[in-house]
Design a protein around this motif. Structure first.
Motif, short mmCIF file in Angstrom:
data_model
loop_
_atom_site.label_atom_id
_atom_site.label_comp_id
_atom_site.label_asym_id
_atom_site.label_seq_id
_atom_site.Cartn_x
_atom_site.Cartn_y
_atom_site.Cartn_z
N GLN A 1 -55.49 15.00 -16.40
CA GLN A 1 -55.04 13.91 -17.28
C GLN A 1 -56.20 12.96 -17.60
O GLN A 1 -56.40 12.58 -18.75
CB GLN A 1 -53.91 13.14 -16.59
CG GLN A 1 -53.25 12.11 -17.51
CD GLN A 1 -52.03 11.47 -16.85
OE1 GLN A 1 -51.89 11.50 -15.63
NE2 GLN A 1 -51.16 10.92 -17.65
N LYS A 2 -56.98 12.60 -16.57
CA LYS A 2 -58.07 11.64 -16.78
C LYS A 2 -59.20 12.23 -17.61
O LYS A 2 -59.76 11.57 -18.48
CB LYS A 2 -58.62 11.17 -15.42
CG LYS A 2 -57.63 10.36 -14.59
CD LYS A 2 -57.55 8.92 -15.05
CE LYS A 2 -56.61 8.09 -14.22
NZ LYS A 2 -55.21 8.53 -14.20
N GLY B 1 -47.42 22.53 -20.47
CA GLY B 1 -47.67 21.16 -20.93
C GLY B 1 -47.64 20.12 -19.82
O GLY B 1 -48.15 19.03 -19.99
N ALA B 2 -47.06 20.44 -18.68
CA ALA B 2 -47.00 19.54 -17.53
C ALA B 2 -46.51 18.14 -17.90
O ALA B 2 -47.25 17.16 -17.77
CB ALA B 2 -48.37 19.46 -16.85
N PRO B 3 -45.25 18.02 -18.35
CA PRO B 3 -44.76 16.69 -18.70
C PRO B 3 -44.56 15.80 -17.48
O PRO B 3 -44.12 16.27 -16.44
CB PRO B 3 -43.41 16.98 -19.37
CG PRO B 3 -43.01 18.31 -18.86
CD PRO B 3 -44.24 19.06 -18.54
N VAL B 4 -44.96 14.53 -17.63
CA VAL B 4 -44.76 13.56 -16.57
C VAL B 4 -43.78 12.53 -17.10
O VAL B 4 -44.04 11.89 -18.12
CB VAL B 4 -46.08 12.89 -16.17
CG1 VAL B 4 -45.83 11.76 -15.18
CG2 VAL B 4 -47.02 13.91 -15.54
N SER B 5 -42.63 12.40 -16.44
CA SER B 5 -41.57 11.53 -16.94
C SER B 5 -41.55 10.20 -16.22
O SER B 5 -41.63 10.16 -15.00
CB SER B 5 -40.21 12.18 -16.71
OG SER B 5 -39.96 13.13 -17.68
N GLY B 6 -41.44 9.13 -17.00
CA GLY B 6 -41.15 7.81 -16.43
C GLY B 6 -39.70 7.49 -16.77
O GLY B 6 -38.97 8.34 -17.28
N TYR B 7 -39.29 6.24 -16.51
CA TYR B 7 -37.92 5.86 -16.80
C TYR B 7 -37.67 5.85 -18.31
O TYR B 7 -36.63 6.27 -18.79
CB TYR B 7 -37.63 4.48 -16.19
CG TYR B 7 -36.21 4.04 -16.41
CD1 TYR B 7 -35.15 4.71 -15.80
CD2 TYR B 7 -35.93 2.95 -17.24
CE1 TYR B 7 -33.84 4.31 -16.01
CE2 TYR B 7 -34.62 2.55 -17.45
CZ TYR B 7 -33.58 3.23 -16.83
OH TYR B 7 -32.29 2.84 -17.05
N THR C 1 -51.16 17.78 -20.39
CA THR C 1 -52.26 18.64 -20.84
C THR C 1 -52.40 18.63 -22.36
O THR C 1 -53.35 19.19 -22.89
CB THR C 1 -52.05 20.10 -20.37
OG1 THR C 1 -50.83 20.58 -20.91
CG2 THR C 1 -52.01 20.19 -18.86
N GLY C 2 -51.51 17.98 -23.07
CA GLY C 2 -51.54 18.02 -24.54
C GLY C 2 -52.49 17.02 -25.17
O GLY C 2 -53.01 17.26 -26.26
N GLY D 1 -51.51 16.86 -28.90
CA GLY D 1 -50.47 17.73 -28.34
C GLY D 1 -49.13 17.03 -28.28
O GLY D 1 -48.09 17.60 -28.61
N ASN D 2 -49.14 15.73 -27.86
CA ASN D 2 -47.87 14.99 -27.79
C ASN D 2 -47.29 14.73 -29.17
O ASN D 2 -46.08 14.82 -29.36
CB ASN D 2 -48.09 13.67 -27.04
CG ASN D 2 -48.11 13.90 -25.53
OD1 ASN D 2 -47.09 14.09 -24.91
ND2 ASN D 2 -49.29 13.93 -24.95
#
Lengths: 84, 377
Positions: free
Chosen positions: A29-30, B344-350, B357-358, B362-363
């Motif tokens: 990510q970084k 894509g390895a999505p990371v979810s917040g609230y 990776t996008g 990509g997003n």
């Protein structure tokens, strides 16, 4: 003893994979190396980092859950057989 | 001994069944929400993309290693973000006030000199300054006009309307003057995929204004004749000045063209998607992927396809999400979404979700393809 060792070994392996996955996710990510890969401009080291991350992610998501399920099935089977 | 072997075989069977069912189910569990167009799901990704748009993308952010490609990605990020926001408003009109400032910001950026510099450098003239007497500029003007037409459909009195009319008139003129039914992207380079948004923008504009009725049917037929490979039903990636193919029919170009042509050209959209499913669709462990080249064609990855691993194209797979949603292919969509989740390895917040990776492009692309309008709705 051996069986017991293997049982915990798989869970420990899962824990290590989750930790490694989290660390590499932060690095990917970084550094945003994936963009270079998508533009087919990544260096050998960057390729290695991405391949490492994807191998760990694929192992974690693809192969670990079925392996843990098999492990769990055998444990349950043994428990019921011992009761019987 | 026999008992032990039976147990091992049973374990292997459980492993294989679980390998086929569990991971793809887990990775694709949000696909039904995207397919149904649930606002909560769309807004989580839209918030991430809007934040990126509002802090303004910089050219240096795009690590492509090549100035032209980085500039194209800068352009593509604003374009796909703007299209994604428009599609959300199309499906949920109550969000217009929330997203219209972001859409206008995207258009303003697309019109800025820094974003259109890549096209100006390649043509050695300014696409907007030479609208009335110029030629070419298919990529810049075609993609830009697609977003302008989409926004005009949402809000006919928007401040870009006059520009939308002028670009549409110029592109129609250039298409009518073309022998091959295509406008060049750069001098001497004809890409059918870049002409797909151009055509779609003109069809949308015609529906809005009622101008030039019927003139586009002949142009569309011409486009299909030159750009679509009859043998596979896929889009040829590049043509020469004589209109003959200079590259193979490919997955990335076909899938992206389907995204832009959508319900504007239903027959052509279906034909291309059927070609893609028939020639390029692949499945592994319940995950779907799309090949960049048909089976018998040897090909490598480039800037259009992204990496091609074992024949599977990153761009072709990602863009195909749009076609599967547009044509209501629920199962294919779910399997493709599972692949996008895995890679894509999505990371979810609230309140937000980011495909790690996008990167910004990509997003923005995922927002656009995951909200592409379904036919018949």
């Amino acid at each position: 003893m051996k069986v017991k060792h293997f049982k915990w070994g798989l869970w420990a392996f899962a824990g290590v994979l989750i930790l490694l996955h989290w660390i590499l996710l932060q690095v990917v990510q970084k550094t945003r190396v994936m963009e270079k890969l998508l533009a087919t401009q990544a260096t050998d080291w960057e390729m290695l980092l991405i391949i490492g991350f994807l191998v760990i992610r694929f192992t974690l998501i693809l192969f670990l859950p079925p392996a843990l399920l098999v492990r769990l099935s055998f444990t349950l089977l043994r428990t019921f057989r011992n009761r019987g | 001994m026999i008992r032990r072997i039976s147990l091992l075989l049973a374990g292997l069977a459980v492993f294989l069944v679980a390998l086929y069912l569990l991971p793809s189910w887990w990775c694709g569990r949000q696909a039904p929400d995207w397919m149904e167009g649930k606002l909560d799901t769309q807004q989580k990704l839209a918030r991430t993309v809007r934040k990126q748009v509002e802090r303004k993308f910089q050219l240096e952010e795009f690590h492509t290693g090549h100035k032209l490609f980085a500039a194209e990605w800068l352009f593509g990020s604003y374009l796909m973000a703007g299209i994604g926001f428009c599609q959300i408003v199309q499906q949920h009109p109550e969000t217009f006030a929330e997203y219209s400032p972001a859409i206008e910001l995207c258009i303003d950026e697309l019109l800025s000199e820094r974003v259109r510099a890549f096209d100006t450098r390649s043509w050695e003239n300014d696409a907007l300054a030479t609208l009335d007497q110029g030629e070419g500029h298919a990529a810049y003007l075609g993609y830009l006009n697609f977003l302008l037409s989409l926004y005009s459909e949402l809000w006919p009195d928007n401040r870009f309307r006059e520009l939308n009319d002028r670009i549409s008139a110029a592109l129609l003129q250039r298409l009518q003057n073309s022998k091959t039914g295509l406008v060049p992207t750069y001098p001497g380079q004809w890409y059918p995929v870049d002409n797909a948004p151009l055509l779609a923008s003109l069809i949308l504009h015609e529906k809005l204004t009622g101008e030039h009725p019927g003139s586009l049917e002949a142009l569309l037929a011409n486009y299909s004749r030159w750009a679509v490979d009859e043998q596979t039903g896929l889009l040829t990636q590049a043509l020469g000045s004589d209109g003959l193919p200079r590259d193979y029919p490919r997955g990335s170009g076909t899938a992206l063209a389907i995204f832009f042509l959508r319900n504007q050209t239903p027959d052509l959209t279906r034909k291309l998607f059927n070609g893609l499913e028939k020639n390029l669709r692949t499945s592994i462990f319940g995950f779907a992927a799309v090949r960049e080249y048909p089976n018998e064609v040897p090909g490598r990855g480039d800037i259009d396809s992204g990496p091609v691993i074992c024949g599977l194209g990153f761009s072709a797979t990602g863009f195909s999400l749009a076609g599967a949603r547009i044509l209501n292919r629920t199962d294919f969509f779910r399997r493709l979404y599972a692949s996008a989740y895995l890679a894509g390895a999505p990371v979810s917040g609230y309140e937000e979700v980011e495909f790690v990776t996008g990167g910004p492009l990509g997003n923005a692309i995922l927002l656009a393809v995951l909200t592409a309008p379904r036919m018949g709705q």
